[in-house]
Design a protein around this motif. Structure first.
Motif, short mmCIF file in Angstrom:
data_model
loop_
_atom_site.label_atom_id
_atom_site.label_comp_id
_atom_site.label_asym_id
_atom_site.label_seq_id
_atom_site.Cartn_x
_atom_site.Cartn_y
_atom_site.Cartn_z
N GLY A 193 0.78 -1.24 0.00
CA GLY A 193 0.00 0.00 0.00
C GLY A 193 0.80 1.27 0.00
N CYS A 194 2.14 1.19 -0.09
CA CYS A 194 2.95 2.41 -0.09
C CYS A 194 2.70 3.19 -1.38
CB CYS A 194 4.43 2.06 0.03
SG CYS A 194 5.52 3.51 0.00
N ASN A 195 2.34 4.46 -1.22
CA ASN A 195 2.09 5.29 -2.40
C ASN A 195 3.09 6.43 -2.55
OD1 ASN A 195 1.21 6.88 -0.24
ND2 ASN A 195 -0.50 7.76 -1.38
N GLY A 196 4.00 6.58 -1.57
CA GLY A 196 4.97 7.66 -1.68
C GLY A 196 6.15 7.46 -0.76
N VAL A 197 7.34 7.86 -1.22
CA VAL A 197 8.54 7.78 -0.40
C VAL A 197 9.28 9.11 -0.45
CG1 VAL A 197 8.88 5.29 -0.55
CG2 VAL A 197 9.84 6.75 -2.34
N GLU A 198 9.82 9.52 0.69
CA GLU A 198 10.62 10.74 0.78
C GLU A 198 12.07 10.33 1.03
OE1 GLU A 198 8.93 13.88 3.14
OE2 GLU A 198 6.91 13.03 2.94
N ILE A 199 12.98 10.86 0.23
CA ILE A 199 14.36 10.39 0.21
C ILE A 199 15.31 11.56 0.47
CG2 ILE A 199 16.13 9.25 -1.20
CD1 ILE A 199 13.17 8.61 -2.83
N GLY A 200 16.11 11.44 1.53
CA GLY A 200 17.10 12.47 1.82
C GLY A 200 18.34 12.28 0.97
N ALA A 201 18.22 12.59 -0.31
CA ALA A 201 19.36 12.42 -1.22
C ALA A 201 20.46 13.44 -0.92
CB ALA A 201 18.90 12.55 -2.66
N SER A 208 22.14 15.59 -2.39
CA SER A 208 22.92 16.13 -3.49
C SER A 208 22.80 15.23 -4.71
CB SER A 208 24.40 16.25 -3.09
OG SER A 208 25.17 16.79 -4.17
N GLY A 209 23.05 15.84 -5.88
CA GLY A 209 23.13 15.08 -7.12
C GLY A 209 24.54 15.14 -7.67
N ASN A 210 25.50 15.33 -6.77
CA ASN A 210 26.91 15.41 -7.16
C ASN A 210 27.70 14.44 -6.29
OD1 ASN A 210 29.74 16.64 -6.51
ND2 ASN A 210 29.18 17.54 -8.49
N ASN A 211 28.47 13.55 -6.90
CA ASN A 211 29.13 12.50 -6.12
C ASN A 211 30.17 13.03 -5.14
OD1 ASN A 211 27.77 10.19 -7.02
ND2 ASN A 211 28.96 10.13 -8.92
N SER A 212 30.85 14.11 -5.49
CA SER A 212 31.83 14.67 -4.56
C SER A 212 31.16 15.18 -3.29
CB SER A 212 32.61 15.81 -5.24
OG SER A 212 33.37 15.33 -6.33
N VAL A 213 30.02 15.83 -3.46
CA VAL A 213 29.28 16.35 -2.30
C VAL A 213 28.72 15.19 -1.48
CG1 VAL A 213 27.37 17.79 -1.54
CG2 VAL A 213 28.74 18.49 -3.51
N LEU A 214 28.17 14.18 -2.15
CA LEU A 214 27.65 13.02 -1.44
C LEU A 214 28.72 12.37 -0.58
CD1 LEU A 214 25.46 11.40 -4.24
CD2 LEU A 214 24.62 12.48 -2.15
N LEU A 215 29.94 12.32 -1.10
CA LEU A 215 31.05 11.74 -0.34
C LEU A 215 31.37 12.59 0.88
CD1 LEU A 215 33.18 9.47 -0.30
CD2 LEU A 215 34.67 10.97 -1.64
N ARG A 216 31.41 13.92 0.71
CA ARG A 216 31.70 14.81 1.85
C ARG A 216 30.63 14.71 2.92
NH1 ARG A 216 33.39 18.69 -2.09
NH2 ARG A 216 31.46 19.86 -1.85
N ARG A 270 29.01 12.15 3.65
CA ARG A 270 29.02 10.78 4.16
C ARG A 270 27.67 10.09 3.98
NH1 ARG A 270 31.74 12.83 9.06
NH2 ARG A 270 30.05 12.00 10.31
N LYS A 271 27.10 10.25 2.79
CA LYS A 271 25.79 9.66 2.53
C LYS A 271 25.83 8.15 2.31
CE LYS A 271 22.51 11.49 2.42
NZ LYS A 271 21.60 11.80 3.56
N GLY A 272 26.94 7.64 1.80
CA GLY A 272 27.06 6.19 1.63
C GLY A 272 26.44 5.66 0.36
N PHE A 273 26.07 6.56 -0.57
CA PHE A 273 25.57 6.13 -1.87
C PHE A 273 25.99 7.16 -2.92
CE2 PHE A 273 22.03 8.26 0.39
CZ PHE A 273 21.80 9.33 -0.44
N THR A 274 25.75 6.85 -4.17
CA THR A 274 26.14 7.72 -5.28
C THR A 274 24.91 8.12 -6.09
OG1 THR A 274 26.46 5.90 -6.85
CG2 THR A 274 28.34 6.49 -5.43
#
Length: 438
Positions: free
Chosen positions: A298-306, A308-316, A318-322
């Motif tokens: 029944g899940c109709n929506g998910v909220e995702i704390g991404a 950034s859309g830049n891998n260098s920023v994601l690394l800084r 410490r998001k753990g994904f790309t």
């Protein structure tokens, strides 16, 4: 003993939120205590309401749950703190009762709030075990408060913290005992407005995002409720309150650990759960099986704390994904008709304008159901202070004109009370962001 529990939160954008944390604390006390919940969310004059309530009820103890210290755009906390000061002053003027504060907002900056608000006691982290102990101490006029963990209090005019005295260690409650919030005290108007009930399936967060307070508030390890108990609570609430039309699972991350989330979904599918629900997820652990099970449940929506859309920023951060992980998450959401809303932080420490624009490019091309853009406001850490913030704001304003799925709270882009009132009157089901395309 009469205890008044106060939920001062008046934030209604985009959605008024049931004070779940305070209800859990109320549920930790047995029925020998006389309890009332004074929920200020829908009060036009909260201070007048408090004065009237104090005069009628005359509580022995006042307990206040501070959920938020920032406003909804996370651009300032001065307004909320001034509001809490007025509440404390009003209580002091009309009652001699000791005041206890707690909640996630308090746990983020406890010593500073003790200094500013000058309440008698402050509890950091989970209060279900601590609060009953403190109430018994107060009722017997004991003064050895240092024996209670995670407690701030005043002694000889000075702020003391029990843990610093070395007599106790920090502990967390056992969620397998299935302690439940005292929902009978909930103002039914929440369900009239939004139809949304809040559910918690776990506490704590395993992830290491560099800025996040969740591990400090709830602990760095996920503590899990039984999937059977979680599903049972959802079925029970759906049957008890006919104005509940959807659920929100309030965990910092629902889909981690993956097996726990999948087992909750299986329980909901097994029982033919019929109401939609939404949650926060992390791109890590969101595979095809997870998306399929969530959709079936029944899940109709998910909220995702991404963030950034830049891998260098994601690394800084410490998001753990790309960005590839984010793209895969979006693909699975589209495949199983789950609406997806991403949160993007711009202007984080060390982030260049080039990185910000590449982030915006990424999400513009991804084109999810919604994108919430938060502008980093910690000027002591952000790039070039106001100059950069103004430049970022200008860039977002221009680019949002061709991106109707962007939400920018600090710039009032797709985020204002007039818009939300219109959507509520038209009967748009929650969460409201899933309807941006309409």
């Amino acid at each position: 003993m009469k205890i008044a529990f106060i939920s001062p939160n008046q934030e209604k954008m985009p959605t008024p939120v049931v004070p779940l944390g305070l209800l859990y604390v109320m549920g930790s006390l047995d029925e020998t205590y006389d309890k009332e919940l004074w929920d200020l969310c829908f009060e036009e004059n909260p201070l007048a309401f408090l004065i009237k309530s104090i005069n009628v009820y005359n509580p022995d103890i006042v307990a206040i749950g501070i959920r938020n210290i920032h406003n909804n755009s996370y651009s300032s906390m001065d307004e909320n703190i001034d509001y809490y000061k007025r509440i404390i002053a009003t209580i002091r003027e009309h009652s001699q009762s000791p005041i206890i504060i707690g909640g996630s907002g308090f746990s983020v900056m406890p010593e500073k709030l003790m200094e500013i608000l000058k309440v008698d006691f402050g509890i950091i982290g989970e209060a279900e075990n601590i609060f009953p102990l403190l109430i018994r101490k107060i009722s017997t006029r004991a003064d050895d408060f240092e024996t209670i963990s995670n407690l701030y209090f005043f002694k000889n005019g000075e702020i003391k913290f029990s843990n610093s005295l070395g007599t106790v260690v920090r502990t967390f409650i056992d969620l397998h005992k299935n302690c439940l919030p005292a929902r009978k005290y909930t103002n039914p108007y929440y369900y009239t407005i939004t139809g949304t009930e809040s559910i918690q399936s776990k506490r704590g967060c395993n992830f290491k995002c560099c800025y996040c307070a969740y591990p400090r508030i709830e602990g760095p390890i996920s503590r899990l409720r039984s999937p059977v108990d979680v599903a049972k609570e959802m079925f029970t609430r759906a049957q008890e309150v006919d104005t509940i039309s959807n659920f929100f699972i309030v965990d910092s991350v629902f889909n981690w650990p993956p097996d726990h989330a999948k087992n909750i979904c299986k329980e909901l599918v097994r029982g033919h759960f019929h109401l939609p629900w939404s949650c926060y997820i992390n791109p890590r652990g969101f595979d095809e099986e997870m998306a399929c099970l969530m959709a079936k449940a029944g899940c109709n929506g998910v909220e995702i704390g991404a963030d950034s859309g830049n891998n260098s920023v994601l690394l800084r951060l410490r998001k753990g994904f790309t960005t590839d992980t984010i793209t895969t998450t979006h693909k699975f959401c589209e495949q199983f008709n789950i609406k997806d809303c991403y949160t993007l932080l711009v202007g984080t420490p060390g982030e260049s304008l080039e990185e910000i624009n590449s982030s915006l490019d990424f999400f513009e091309n991804l084109y999810p159901t919604a994108l919430i853009i938060m502008i980093w406001q910690d000027e002591s850490k952000s790039l070039n202070k106001n100059t950069v913030i103004n430049e970022i704001s200008h860039t977002i304003k221009i680019r949002s004109q061709k991106n109707p799925n962007w939400i920018v709270p600090s710039l009032n882009i797709n985020f204002n009370e007039k818009m939300f009132r219109f959507m509520r009157r038209r009967g748009y089901p929650y969460p409201l962001w899933i309807h941006l395309g309409k």
